[in-house]
Motif scaffolding. Structure first.
Motif, PDB file in Angstrom:
ATOM      1  N   ILE A   1       0.829  -1.207   0.000  1.00 49.01           N
ATOM      2  CA  ILE A   1       0.000   0.000   0.000  1.00 49.01           C
ATOM      3  C   ILE A   1       0.864   1.257   0.000  1.00 49.01           C
ATOM      4  O   ILE A   1       0.575   2.223  -0.714  1.00 49.01           O
ATOM      5  N   ARG A   2       1.940   1.244   0.764  1.00 49.99           N
ATOM      6  CA  ARG A   2       2.796   2.431   0.859  1.00 49.99           C
ATOM      7  C   ARG A   2       3.582   2.687  -0.428  1.00 49.99           C
ATOM      8  O   ARG A   2       3.793   3.841  -0.806  1.00 49.99           O
ATOM      9  N   THR A   3       4.026   1.613  -1.090  1.00 54.08           N
ATOM     10  CA  THR A   3       4.856   1.784  -2.283  1.00 54.08           C
ATOM     11  C   THR A   3       4.057   1.674  -3.575  1.00 54.08           C
ATOM     12  O   THR A   3       4.483   2.196  -4.603  1.00 54.08           O
ATOM     13  N   GLY A   4       2.940   0.963  -3.530  1.00 51.67           N
ATOM     14  CA  GLY A   4       2.156   0.756  -4.743  1.00 51.67           C
ATOM     15  C   GLY A   4       2.842  -0.150  -5.743  1.00 51.67           C
ATOM     16  O   GLY A   4       2.531  -0.119  -6.937  1.00 51.67           O
ATOM     17  N   HIS A   5       3.762  -0.978  -5.247  1.00 52.46           N
ATOM     18  CA  HIS A   5       4.511  -1.887  -6.120  1.00 52.46           C
ATOM     19  C   HIS A   5       4.441  -3.314  -5.594  1.00 52.46           C
ATOM     20  O   HIS A   5       4.449  -3.543  -4.379  1.00 52.46           O
ATOM     21  N   LEU A   6       4.431  -4.255  -6.517  1.00 54.72           N
ATOM     22  CA  LEU A   6       4.444  -5.677  -6.172  1.00 54.72           C
ATOM     23  C   LEU A   6       5.856  -6.175  -5.896  1.00 54.72           C
ATOM     24  O   LEU A   6       6.057  -7.071  -5.077  1.00 54.72           O
ATOM     25  N   VAL A   7       6.839  -5.587  -6.549  1.00 53.61           N
ATOM     26  CA  VAL A   7       8.205  -6.114  -6.489  1.00 53.61           C
ATOM     27  C   VAL A   7       8.782  -6.075  -5.075  1.00 53.61           C
ATOM     28  O   VAL A   7       9.504  -7.002  -4.670  1.00 53.61           O
ATOM     29  N   GLY A   8       8.476  -5.037  -4.306  1.00 54.45           N
ATOM     30  CA  GLY A   8       8.999  -4.943  -2.943  1.00 54.45           C
ATOM     31  C   GLY A   8       8.548  -6.093  -2.061  1.00 54.45           C
ATOM     32  O   GLY A   8       9.382  -6.778  -1.446  1.00 54.45           O
ATOM     33  N   PRO A   9       7.237  -6.344  -1.962  1.00 51.95           N
ATOM     34  CA  PRO A   9       6.774  -7.494  -1.181  1.00 51.95           C
ATOM     35  C   PRO A   9       7.347  -8.827  -1.655  1.00 51.95           C
ATOM     36  O   PRO A   9       7.650  -9.698  -0.842  1.00 51.95           O
TER      37      PRO A   9
END
Length: 319
Positions: free
Chosen positions: A242-250
């Motif tokens: 939610i904070r980054t809006g990216h899938l790659v981080g998780p």
């Protein structure tokens, strides 16, 4: 406040009320049922293959790769169907809502993983102390193509480091959070989403009981612990998403945590250098909580993040 400021405030207020008014009745039930169906589809895909072999057998892993990758590839259809059925109006594209976008990609690759490594500072120091290799030896191994060839040929490594992190984060974060945020808001969604993730891991109980790998009470205690751990971890990766809006981080954080495993605190307590190791454990946790908001600041990744545009009450999580 000048006239322009009042005009902008009124405009944003009107937009928020419009968004809130556009939320259809029964949205939460549809969202929860959609997430439940998606979770059941993911777990169910692991059991479409009948086999008497344990889950770590390469043949079982390969077959499960096939089914789980198919479900994961189809998971965006669930989000699209949910969007069409509920009539939710979204500005960002479906892929952007699922964290697949270019804006802020480099920070999304680096910062969440660094933050997670800070949390695991104690275990990393512990690992470094017990590692028989020197620093340069480790670098040589990492850049050696033979090392990666061995990893890629190991089905368990592929499952734990690549397929499981990618598919689980895609299904349980990238697809579920866009469906939960309009209903529950970002903060509640962060703690609701991991429940599906935690329950999904209860299927391991079936296999442990089936192959009698421990006592019944021991297996269920292990399952409760795993549910708790995966739920907390799921909340963390949902927060990152939610904070980054990216899938790659998780995905990267998930892969890293799978590699590290649960911190071996009991082993650290028996270590000859336990005071040093435990100091780094504490330092890592303190630094993690000090840095968690600054290293996931949405301004690094493109503000506002796509999933935060789905709610009229974004709160501090989205800013």
């Amino acid at each position: 406040m000048n006239d322009d400021d009042e005009l902008m405030t009124s405009f944003h207020s009107g937009q928020l009320h419009a968004n809130a008014a556009s939320v259809p009745d029964g949205l939460c039930w549809v969202s929860i049922l959609s997430c439940l169906l998606l979770a059941c589809s993911y777990v169910g895909s692991l059991y479409v293959w009948k086999s008497d072999l344990p889950r770590d057998h390469p043949a079982v892993i390969k077959r499960r790769f096939t089914s789980v990758l198919i479900v994961s590839a189809l998971s965006p259809v669930f989000v699209w169907a949910w969007k069409e059925f509920t009539g939710i109006q979204t500005g960002p594209s479906l892929l952007a809502l699922m964290g697949i976008r270019l804006e802020g990609l480099i920070p999304a690759i680096i910062l969440p993983l660094l933050l997670t490594m800070v949390l695991f500072l104690g275990p990393l120091i512990h690992l470094a102390m017990d590692c028989p290799w020197g620093f340069m030896d480790g670098i040589k191994v990492v850049v050696d193509p033979c090392f990666w060839s061995l990893c890629l040929s190991d089905m368990r490594w592929l499952r734990n480091q690549v397929v499981a992190p990618l598919t689980e984060e895609l299904v349980f974060r990238a697809c579920m959070l866009p469906m939960l945020v309009p209903c529950a808001g970002p903060s509640t969604a962060i703690f609701t989403c991991p429940l599906f993730f935690g329950v999904a891991h209860f299927h391991h109980v079936i296999e442990l009981l089936r192959f009698r790998q421990g006592t019944v009470s021991g297996i269920f205690l292990s399952a409760v612990f795993q549910f708790s751990y995966t739920a907390v971890f799921g909340a963390y990766t949902a927060f990152i998403f939610i904070r980054t809006g990216h899938l790659v981080g998780p995905v990267l954080c998930h892969s890293f945590c799978n590699y590290m495993g649960f911190p071996a605190v009991s082993t650290a307590l028996d270590h000859p250098h336990r005071l040093t190791i435990l100091s780094f454990y504490i330092l890592g946790v303190v630094l993690f909580f000090l840095l968690i908001f600054s290293m996931t600041d949405p301004l690094f990744y493109g503000f506002p993040t796509p999933v935060c545009t789905l709610t009229s009450t974004p709160g501090s999580i989205c800013s």
